[in-house]
Write a protein that holds these residues in place. Sequence first.
Motif, PDB file in Angstrom:
ATOM      1  N   PHE A  98       0.821  -1.215   0.000  1.00 41.56           N
ATOM      2  CA  PHE A  98       0.000   0.000   0.000  1.00 41.56           C
ATOM      3  C   PHE A  98       0.853   1.262   0.000  1.00 41.56           C
ATOM      4  O   PHE A  98       2.079   1.207   0.180  1.00 41.56           O
ATOM      5  N   VAL A  99       0.184   2.363  -0.189  1.00 43.54           N
ATOM      6  CA  VAL A  99       0.878   3.661  -0.200  1.00 43.54           C
ATOM      7  C   VAL A  99       0.633   4.358   1.138  1.00 43.54           C
ATOM      8  O   VAL A  99      -0.506   4.431   1.612  1.00 43.54           O
ATOM      9  N   PHE A 100       1.719   4.844   1.723  1.00 43.28           N
ATOM     10  CA  PHE A 100       1.580   5.668   2.935  1.00 43.28           C
ATOM     11  C   PHE A 100       1.079   7.032   2.483  1.00 43.28           C
ATOM     12  O   PHE A 100       1.831   7.993   2.365  1.00 43.28           O
ATOM     13  N   HIS A 101      -0.209   7.109   2.192  1.00 45.22           N
ATOM     14  CA  HIS A 101      -0.722   8.332   1.548  1.00 45.22           C
ATOM     15  C   HIS A 101      -0.810   9.505   2.506  1.00 45.22           C
ATOM     16  O   HIS A 101      -0.994  10.635   2.081  1.00 45.22           O
ATOM     17  N   LYS A 102      -0.732   9.259   3.780  1.00 46.08           N
ATOM     18  CA  LYS A 102      -0.825  10.356   4.749  1.00 46.08           C
ATOM     19  C   LYS A 102       0.539  10.705   5.346  1.00 46.08           C
ATOM     20  O   LYS A 102       0.631  11.138   6.494  1.00 46.08           O
ATOM     21  N   ASN A 103       1.563  10.508   4.572  1.00 45.83           N
ATOM     22  CA  ASN A 103       2.893  10.904   5.056  1.00 45.83           C
ATOM     23  C   ASN A 103       3.029  12.426   5.119  1.00 45.83           C
ATOM     24  O   ASN A 103       3.929  12.944   5.766  1.00 45.83           O
ATOM     25  N   GLY A 104       2.142  13.086   4.423  1.00 41.46           N
ATOM     26  CA  GLY A 104       2.141  14.551   4.499  1.00 41.46           C
ATOM     27  C   GLY A 104       3.044  15.188   3.479  1.00 41.46           C
ATOM     28  O   GLY A 104       2.633  15.998   2.684  1.00 41.46           O
ATOM     29  N   HIS A 105       4.265  14.777   3.478  1.00 38.95           N
ATOM     30  CA  HIS A 105       5.206  15.342   2.513  1.00 38.95           C
ATOM     31  C   HIS A 105       6.042  14.174   2.003  1.00 38.95           C
ATOM     32  O   HIS A 105       6.157  13.146   2.657  1.00 38.95           O
ATOM     33  N   LEU A 106       6.625  14.380   0.866  1.00 36.05           N
ATOM     34  CA  LEU A 106       7.357  13.251   0.281  1.00 36.05           C
ATOM     35  C   LEU A 106       8.844  13.272   0.622  1.00 36.05           C
ATOM     36  O   LEU A 106       9.675  12.844  -0.160  1.00 36.05           O
ATOM     37  N   SER A 107       9.143  13.777   1.776  1.00 32.97           N
ATOM     38  CA  SER A 107      10.568  13.822   2.125  1.00 32.97           C
ATOM     39  C   SER A 107      10.961  12.523   2.828  1.00 32.97           C
ATOM     40  O   SER A 107      10.141  11.875   3.480  1.00 32.97           O
ATOM     41  N   TYR A 108      12.183  12.181   2.662  1.00 27.57           N
ATOM     42  CA  TYR A 108      12.691  10.986   3.340  1.00 27.57           C
ATOM     43  C   TYR A 108      14.173  11.185   3.597  1.00 27.57           C
ATOM     44  O   TYR A 108      14.851  11.956   2.912  1.00 27.57           O
ATOM     45  N   LYS A 109      14.641  10.503   4.604  1.00 23.50           N
ATOM     46  CA  LYS A 109      16.058  10.645   4.957  1.00 23.50           C
ATOM     47  C   LYS A 109      16.734   9.283   4.928  1.00 23.50           C
ATOM     48  O   LYS A 109      16.090   8.260   5.161  1.00 23.50           O
ATOM     49  N   ALA A 110      18.030   9.314   4.684  1.00 22.86           N
ATOM     50  CA  ALA A 110      18.778   8.053   4.613  1.00 22.86           C
ATOM     51  C   ALA A 110      18.831   7.369   5.978  1.00 22.86           C
ATOM     52  O   ALA A 110      18.861   6.144   6.072  1.00 22.86           O
ATOM     53  N   LYS A 111      18.821   8.164   7.032  1.00 25.38           N
ATOM     54  CA  LYS A 111      18.824   7.578   8.381  1.00 25.38           C
ATOM     55  C   LYS A 111      17.596   8.047   9.136  1.00 25.38           C
ATOM     56  O   LYS A 111      17.204   9.206   9.027  1.00 25.38           O
ATOM     57  N   VAL A 112      16.997   7.129   9.857  1.00 23.15           N
ATOM     58  CA  VAL A 112      15.798   7.474  10.620  1.00 23.15           C
ATOM     59  C   VAL A 112      15.963   6.985  12.053  1.00 23.15           C
ATOM     60  O   VAL A 112      16.907   6.251  12.375  1.00 23.15           O
ATOM     61  N   LYS A 113      15.004   7.405  12.885  1.00 19.92           N
ATOM     62  CA  LYS A 113      15.058   7.008  14.300  1.00 19.92           C
ATOM     63  C   LYS A 113      13.834   6.150  14.615  1.00 19.92           C
ATOM     64  O   LYS A 113      12.792   6.695  14.982  1.00 19.92           O
ATOM     65  N   PRO A 114      13.928   4.867  14.433  1.00 20.48           N
ATOM     66  CA  PRO A 114      12.756   4.040  14.737  1.00 20.48           C
ATOM     67  C   PRO A 114      12.467   4.059  16.242  1.00 20.48           C
ATOM     68  O   PRO A 114      13.412   4.132  17.039  1.00 20.48           O
ATOM     69  N   PRO A 115      11.190   4.030  16.612  1.00 23.94           N
ATOM     70  CA  PRO A 115      10.827   4.136  18.028  1.00 23.94           C
ATOM     71  C   PRO A 115      11.602   3.170  18.927  1.00 23.94           C
ATOM     72  O   PRO A 115      12.008   3.517  20.022  1.00 23.94           O
ATOM     73  N   ARG A 116      11.844   1.998  18.430  1.00 24.25           N
ATOM     74  CA  ARG A 116      12.502   0.999  19.281  1.00 24.25           C
ATOM     75  C   ARG A 116      13.973   1.274  19.511  1.00 24.25           C
ATOM     76  O   ARG A 116      14.607   0.628  20.341  1.00 24.25           O
ATOM     77  N   LEU A 117      14.510   2.210  18.759  1.00 25.50           N
ATOM     78  CA  LEU A 117      15.928   2.523  18.971  1.00 25.50           C
ATOM     79  C   LEU A 117      16.105   3.698  19.917  1.00 25.50           C
ATOM     80  O   LEU A 117      17.223   4.203  20.091  1.00 25.50           O
TER      81      LEU A 117
END
Length: 428
Positions: free
Chosen positions: A87-106
Amino acid sequence: MHGVGEPEPRPTATPSGCAKPALETGNLLTEPIGYLESCFSAKNGTPRQPSICSHSRACLRIRKSIFNNPEHSLMGLEQFSHIWILFVFHKNGHLSYKAKVKPPRLNGAKTGVFSTRSPHRPNAIGLTLATLEKVEGGAVYLTGIDMIHGTPVLDIKPYIADYDSPQNLMNFNLQNNQHKPRTASQSDSGTDTCDQRQSSVCEKAQPCHGAEEKLKHLEDRASEENSPKPSNSTETPCSSPGHRDRAADLELDSRISENVGVTELQHGPQELKNFPEPRSLEGTMVLQGSSVETQGAASCPTRIADRAPGSVVPTWVREAPAAPLQVRFTPHAEMDLEQLGSDAGQVSFKYFQSTEEAKCAIKAVLAADPRSVYRRKLCQDRLFYFTVDVAHVTCWFGDGFAEVLRVKLASDTVQVTDPEQSLVPLGS
Ligand SMILES: C[S@@+](CC[C@H](N)C(=O)[O-])C[C@H]1O[C@@H](n2cnc3c(N)ncnc32)[C@H](O)[C@@H]1O
């Protein structure tokens, strides 16, 4: 089938700099097959993964603009217990993305986006393994979801533990290779080293009282109506570590699967609130000799996000269309391969690390009979060619075997070219 526009043969940049859709370059024009009706209306509070809340519910109706008769596209799907939803994350709001993210579990630490399930990724595509409760007309009813209402769904695919779970992959290979009594030539073949590995794990699964009612019902029906239970009915059918009794499995598979179909079709009302009790991902089940996977849960935890759930597939999935072929090389082909693999003492393959590995790969490909049904039936005596790594392989097929005749250096190795970096478009 409804068309979704003529594909452009070449990637061309639009004034905004975006590439126009072109299948060959991966610039895919998507059209959702449907929009999810979900019990979650907003991102906030929606589970981060489907395994978190097995009672979460959703319905997906296949759009008539995709198929005139949506129900046709769902034919047979009711025989599976789980399906992948793309599916598409259609509610991401903006189409920005980063090479590194901070997952909640980290807990604030960063990691590469591709090592996470973050919604914010270059193509904003999500993948959820949902429990299929029922198929009704052109709609599928799901539980165990983590998508919000209105989510555009791109595709659904059946979950097949044999393909989709590494643990089962081992068993699957084993099963395929056990179709026929192995001959001396097979033992010597070297295929053993790469394709007949047995899973080192065959944990003894315990009956799980909290496990899902419906699957239990299937188990009961299967054992009552159809067959004597295996004599060691308190144990999983493992004659040796990692080795399940596939014959028993196959026999009961069909019954279980038929029952699944029947059971699913018996469910009536369409409203979400009238969903049957969800097939839980909570805990695993032991279905003796059935296609329901036993994944070795000694106890019954409330959540098993780190373990594959029990799943059901129709019989045809497990029954290979034909027994695996024996594969042999002519002495000439053996020599070819040796020569190809060593370039002045250096391994000259690009992907394989040794000649032996290349040989294993060729054997695995051929043992599974890569010919189309058409070719297999109507062009039996034709030579068959394929290329793997730098090897161009010529072979022929006989009754129950494939023989490699020549292995030559592939003159035209497949180039993977980024269209942005090349003036020559792909496919030219
Ligand atoms: C971490 S993602 C995981 C989704 C999927 N299981 C995966 O691994 O690709 C799940 C979260 O995405 C968010 N989400 C769900 N549907 C969405 C949508 N249509 N658009 C944007 N975000 C969505 C929700 O906040 C949910 O908790």
